[in-house]
Write an enzyme that holds these catalytic residues in place. Structure first.
Site, PDB file in Angstrom:
ATOM      1  N   LYS A   6       1.129  -1.399   0.259  1.00  0.00           N
ATOM      2  CA  LYS A   6       0.262   0.632   0.346  1.00  0.00           C
ATOM      3  C   LYS A   6       0.692   0.723   0.284  1.00  0.00           C
ATOM      4  CE  LYS A   6      -1.602   1.953   3.894  1.00  0.00           C
ATOM      5  NZ  LYS A   6      -1.616   3.505   3.971  1.00  0.00           N
ATOM      6  N   ASN A   7       2.183   0.676   0.832  1.00  0.00           N
ATOM      7  CA  ASN A   7       2.993   2.455   0.731  1.00  0.00           C
ATOM      8  C   ASN A   7       3.465   2.707  -0.423  1.00  0.00           C
ATOM      9  OD1 ASN A   7       1.403   2.996   3.410  1.00  0.00           O
ATOM     10  ND2 ASN A   7       3.609   1.588   5.090  1.00  0.00           N
ATOM     11  N   ASP A  19      -4.880   8.514   8.582  1.00  0.00           N
ATOM     12  CA  ASP A  19      -5.205   7.823   9.936  1.00  0.00           C
ATOM     13  C   ASP A  19      -4.201   8.466  11.389  1.00  0.00           C
ATOM     14  OD1 ASP A  19      -5.688   5.481   8.986  1.00  0.00           O
ATOM     15  OD2 ASP A  19      -3.492   4.292   8.669  1.00  0.00           O
ATOM     16  N   ASP A  64       4.929   0.901  11.729  1.00  0.00           N
ATOM     17  CA  ASP A  64       3.040   0.183  11.745  1.00  0.00           C
ATOM     18  C   ASP A  64       3.265  -1.301  12.166  1.00  0.00           C
ATOM     19  OD1 ASP A  64       3.085   2.348   9.990  1.00  0.00           O
ATOM     20  OD2 ASP A  64       2.926   1.423   8.333  1.00  0.00           O
TER      21      ASP A  64
END
Length: 437
Positions: A22-23, A118, A317
């Site tokens: 995703k990153n 987030d 993370d």
């Protein structure tokens, strides 16, 4: 309101295929704006954030074909694209800020709403601003928008980042590829996702030296060309299931990510008593070749000590999963969070499962228990949500996790994958007891 309902305890057992990070993929999609024509990105995860980035690119004037099942997104970039990224999209996904560098470089102007994303703490854009100003852009805030303008184009410069920010490194590297002259970025981030983006940019015709180090040199070129590029595997998703195996005394084989891009993760899992086997190059679920590893958890994990740091240090993370593992470990574990202060919101929720965690500044001292107990909890961000699900593997009874839209921003087929690993979990609709309709 939909929730994940899990009945525990449970052990993870089986094989999981992990697709692109995703990153990385969101930034690769943003980088496509640098070249007119059709760029295709493969190994794309089927997650909510990708759909948000697709919508953002469409609103900028691109034509986008996204095949979630195949994991392929193709982006047709016109000669003229829009320059404004609206708040309703940027607020939903902070990675939208990554269009700032490409738009400023190619269109010489960008209007990007201040981001949301987030709730994990302050993540200012000071380094983005300072870097673009060093490249010759005029930057200011206007009615909630980050505005960068370079009517004569960007020019090479020497940039020193006060902190190896991933987002700032990405934006400034992309911007520098089309700047006049040479740009150097000192104290650049070194994450595998940065390497992936730089690799794609070089494939597009960019001139970048020092990839994978903290000192990058970018020599600007007149234009870039569209390419087809495969996204690097998601080491955070891989780490999620690896820690799930370790804390649940499970046995999980992860395909699609190698231990070479997660060195500290493998080391800490071994410290917990887990057996970690590097499988090297293997055949992945889609028939292509890639890397993989296997984790076999101890009957009860040992407590571990972890300090989060920029790569190659332990990734922030995965912080919630360390706390989850220590909460059921034999001993007292310590987690020092050195990057994002608000990740401690996760602690309030895992405490509802019976975890014994004491916070002192940026440290979390966790006293292990033999087991946890199911309860209703809420996800405050992507990794906190997944961490609560993994903790629930060692909780007796039913755990309901709300706020699952956070989790689905970063994990594809989450329930399906967990069920394939032997977990009794389902997505259910739960009435809103505070509804007054």
């Amino acid at each position: 309101m939909d929730v994940f309902r899990l009945t525990g305890p449970a052990q993870l057992a089986g094989t999981i295929d992990v697709r692109g990070a995703k990153n990385s993929v969101l930034k690769l999609m943003a980088a496509s704006l640098l070249a007119v024509g059709r760029t295709t990105i493969t190994n794309v995860p089927a997650i909510l954030d990708v759909r948000i980035m697709v919508e953002l690119l469409v609103r900028l004037g691109c034509e986008v074909d996204y095949d979630a099942a195949a994991g392929v997104v193709s982006i047709d970039v016109p000669a003229e694209v829009g320059i404004q990224a609206d708040y309703e999209l940027v607020r939903a996904m902070r990675a939208s800020i990554s269009v700032l560098g490409p738009l400023t470089a190619r269109m010489r102007s960008a209007h990007v709403a201040l981001p949301g994303g987030d709730a994990i703490g302050s993540r200012g854009l000071d380094m983005h601003q300072a870097g673009l100003e060093a490249l010759g852009a005029v930057v200011h805030l206007d009615h909630g928008y980050f505005v960068a303008e370079a009517p004569e184009g960007l020019r090479g410069s020497e940039i020193v980042l006060e902190f190896p920010s991933v987002g700032a490194t990405e934006n400034l590297v992309m911007a520098a590829t089309l700047a006049h002259g040479t740009t150097t970025i000192a104290n650049a981030a070194r994450e595998p996702e940065i390497v992936d983006i730089c690799t794609m940019l070089v494939e597009m015709g960019a001139q970048i030296e020092g990839i994978g180090t903290s000192d990058l040199t970018i020599t600007g070129v007149e234009s870039l060309q569209p390419v087809t590029h495969r996204t690097v595997g998601d080491r955070i998703v891989a780490g999620t299931f690896a820690f799930g195996a370790a804390l649940s005394a499970g046995d999980v084989t992860v395909r699609g990510v190698g231990l070479d891009i997660m060195p500290n993760i493998g080391m800490k899992l071994r410290d917990s008593g887990a057996t970690v086997e590097d499988l090297g190059e293997i055949t992945l679920g889609d028939g292509t070749l890639g890397k993989g590893f296997r984790v076999i958890g101890a009957e009860r994990p040992h407590a571990i000590r972890v300090a989060t740091m920029p790569f190659p240090g332990f990734p922030t993370d995965l912080q919630p999963f360390v706390i989850a593992l220590n909460s059921v470990s034999d001993g007292i574990g310590l987690l020092s969070e050195n990057l994002f202060e608000a990740r401690w919101r996760f602690v309030q929720e895992i405490a509802r499962l019976g975890a014994k965690v004491r916070i002192d500044g940026n440290h979390a001292l966790v006293t292990g228990s033999e087991g946890l107990s199911g309860a209703e909890v809420e996800a405050s961000d992507i990794r906190a949500g997944a961490g609560l699900v993994m903790a629930a593997l060692r909780a007796g009874g039913v755990t309901e996790v709300s706020g699952i839209d956070h989790i689905e921003r970063g994990y594809e087929n989450f329930v399906v994958n967990l069920r394939s690993l032997g977990v009794d979990i389902e997505r259910v609709e739960k009435p809103d007891v505070l509804s007054f309709d």
